[in-house]
Design a protein around this motif. Sequence first.
Motif, mmCIF file in Angstrom:
data_model
loop_
_atom_site.group_PDB
_atom_site.id
_atom_site.type_symbol
_atom_site.label_atom_id
_atom_site.label_comp_id
_atom_site.label_asym_id
_atom_site.label_seq_id
_atom_site.Cartn_x
_atom_site.Cartn_y
_atom_site.Cartn_z
ATOM 1 N N PHE A 199 0.122 9.262 5.228
ATOM 2 C CA PHE A 199 -0.800 9.426 4.109
ATOM 3 C C PHE A 199 -0.972 10.889 3.722
ATOM 4 C CE2 PHE A 199 -2.038 4.986 4.788
ATOM 5 C CZ PHE A 199 -2.119 4.575 3.461
ATOM 6 N N ASN A 201 3.140 1.248 -3.418
ATOM 7 C CA ASN A 201 2.324 1.626 -4.566
ATOM 8 C C ASN A 201 2.012 3.113 -4.556
ATOM 9 O OD1 ASN A 201 -0.592 2.298 -5.498
ATOM 10 N ND2 ASN A 201 -0.122 0.456 -6.641
ATOM 11 N N MET A 202 1.480 3.620 -3.455
ATOM 12 C CA MET A 202 1.068 5.017 -3.376
ATOM 13 C C MET A 202 2.241 5.978 -3.582
ATOM 14 S SD MET A 202 -2.211 5.294 -2.822
ATOM 15 C CE MET A 202 -3.658 4.571 -2.058
ATOM 16 N N VAL A 260 0.833 -1.199 0.000
ATOM 17 C CA VAL A 260 0.000 0.000 0.000
ATOM 18 C C VAL A 260 0.873 1.257 0.000
ATOM 19 C CG1 VAL A 260 -0.248 -0.003 2.525
ATOM 20 C CG2 VAL A 260 -1.922 1.192 1.111
ATOM 21 N N TYR A 261 1.996 1.242 0.729
ATOM 22 C CA TYR A 261 2.906 2.385 0.744
ATOM 23 C C TYR A 261 3.761 2.416 -0.524
ATOM 24 C CZ TYR A 261 1.855 1.810 5.744
ATOM 25 O OH TYR A 261 1.225 1.639 6.947
ATOM 26 N N ILE A 309 1.890 11.254 1.429
ATOM 27 C CA ILE A 309 1.618 10.566 0.165
ATOM 28 C C ILE A 309 0.691 11.391 -0.726
ATOM 29 C CG2 ILE A 309 0.401 8.579 -0.842
ATOM 30 C CD1 ILE A 309 1.516 6.896 1.491
ATOM 31 N N LEU A 310 -0.382 11.920 -0.142
ATOM 32 C CA LEU A 310 -1.339 12.709 -0.928
ATOM 33 C C LEU A 310 -0.701 13.982 -1.461
ATOM 34 C CD1 LEU A 310 -4.540 12.266 1.273
ATOM 35 C CD2 LEU A 310 -4.036 11.188 -0.935
ATOM 36 N N GLY A 322 -0.721 5.970 -7.369
ATOM 37 C CA GLY A 322 -2.016 6.313 -6.801
ATOM 38 C C GLY A 322 -3.140 6.568 -7.768
ATOM 39 N N GLN A 355 1.557 12.967 -4.368
ATOM 40 C CA GLN A 355 0.778 12.652 -5.560
ATOM 41 C C GLN A 355 0.271 13.924 -6.232
ATOM 42 O OE1 GLN A 355 -2.283 9.980 -4.229
ATOM 43 N NE2 GLN A 355 -0.934 8.202 -4.163
ATOM 44 N N ILE A 395 -5.446 0.319 -8.083
ATOM 45 C CA ILE A 395 -4.677 1.542 -7.959
ATOM 46 C C ILE A 395 -3.317 1.296 -8.599
ATOM 47 C CG2 ILE A 395 -3.737 3.272 -6.397
ATOM 48 C CD1 ILE A 395 -6.757 3.108 -6.342
ATOM 49 N N ASN A 406 4.935 5.059 -5.289
ATOM 50 C CA ASN A 406 5.578 4.656 -6.540
ATOM 51 C C ASN A 406 7.093 4.576 -6.357
ATOM 52 O OD1 ASN A 406 5.740 3.836 -9.186
ATOM 53 N ND2 ASN A 406 5.599 5.889 -10.049
#
Length: 359
Positions: free
Chosen positions: A308, A60-61, A57-58, A311-312, A91, A315, A87, A63
């Motif tokens: 997160f 991937n988000m 999950v980390y 991460i956001l 993301g 992204q 996903i 990358n």
Amino acid sequence: MNCYLCGVKITVENSTFEHIIPNSVGGKLKSKDLICINCNSKFGESLDVELAKQMNVYANMLNIKRERGKPRTLETVHEEGEPVYRILPGGKPELVNPYKIYEKGTEHRYLIPPKKINDFLKKITSDFLKQKQKKIILETGEIKREKLNKELTILLPHYGKKFMTAINKIAINFYIYQQKESFLLHSLIEKLRKNDFIFENVVLYSLESEDEIKEKKLLNVSHKLILKGSKAEKRIYMYIELFSSDSFLISLSNEYEGENFMTTYIYDVISRNEEWNTINNEDFKYIKKDWLTQKDYDIKKAQLDRVFSFILFKQEKDNFLEEFFKKYIETYENITSQNIEEFSHIFAEEFVKKFYLKK
């Protein structure tokens, strides 16, 4: 050196790079003096796979960059279980199944991306041959956007015995890599060799309090390893933190009588920069505690909120850069010193306006 798992002498023919932290979660530090190629394959296909699955999950988000391959896609679902989305690394959401435009009586209309048409036909052939009363209408086209009216669910790390054994493997790897011996970890290595789960020596643990996590904004996401040998405590123990979020304290030996030592390794998973420190920190001491307390739960929630948020933000910046450079290529046919200067000025202005002048 001998393979610490099977004991065979490591030679040119059977040597292989063993990542201290698996490559699948972005690990960079590696050695050819730890395990043989057979053990690398055997344990990589079991323990490392479980660790990668839960940490994806980390990976991937964010990358993250890896030496081999890209992070796996994440599958998500609505509360009812359908439709299923994936996903992509970085993301971006993508429909797994072809999109059904509408269903009216026996008529089913689908819009299918051109690259997916053959896969879709194979998938539905058997199902719809059994239901001949249905009329299927296929159209090709790319689905640009779709508003999600319901929340999607992503599975977060849930640990378990196999995961904790993989955490122990990281600790054993790092200890032998640093200390060049494996005798003091004999009992743990013997369990690993026999495929026994090792989890009783691991607890959730954070170097930061809940308030410190909430107050300190992440500037990077990193893996952190701290290995300590304490003569006074008669113990060798290790702190492992993955993606600045999931953190553990591992007891490696409680029969240590050697000299004090401490090594800290920090790896930035975005920039891939490594940082080493061998200064002994007396504040970092082993503690005996329950596996999960309310305090651990509150800290874990704060860690997730913080990572997160990072991460956001990353992204959002990545999307901005992608769109800006796409617009630049469309605007300028030829690259000249003049338009590069103009581009740089516009870029800096828009970047600051979007990310640093927000209220």
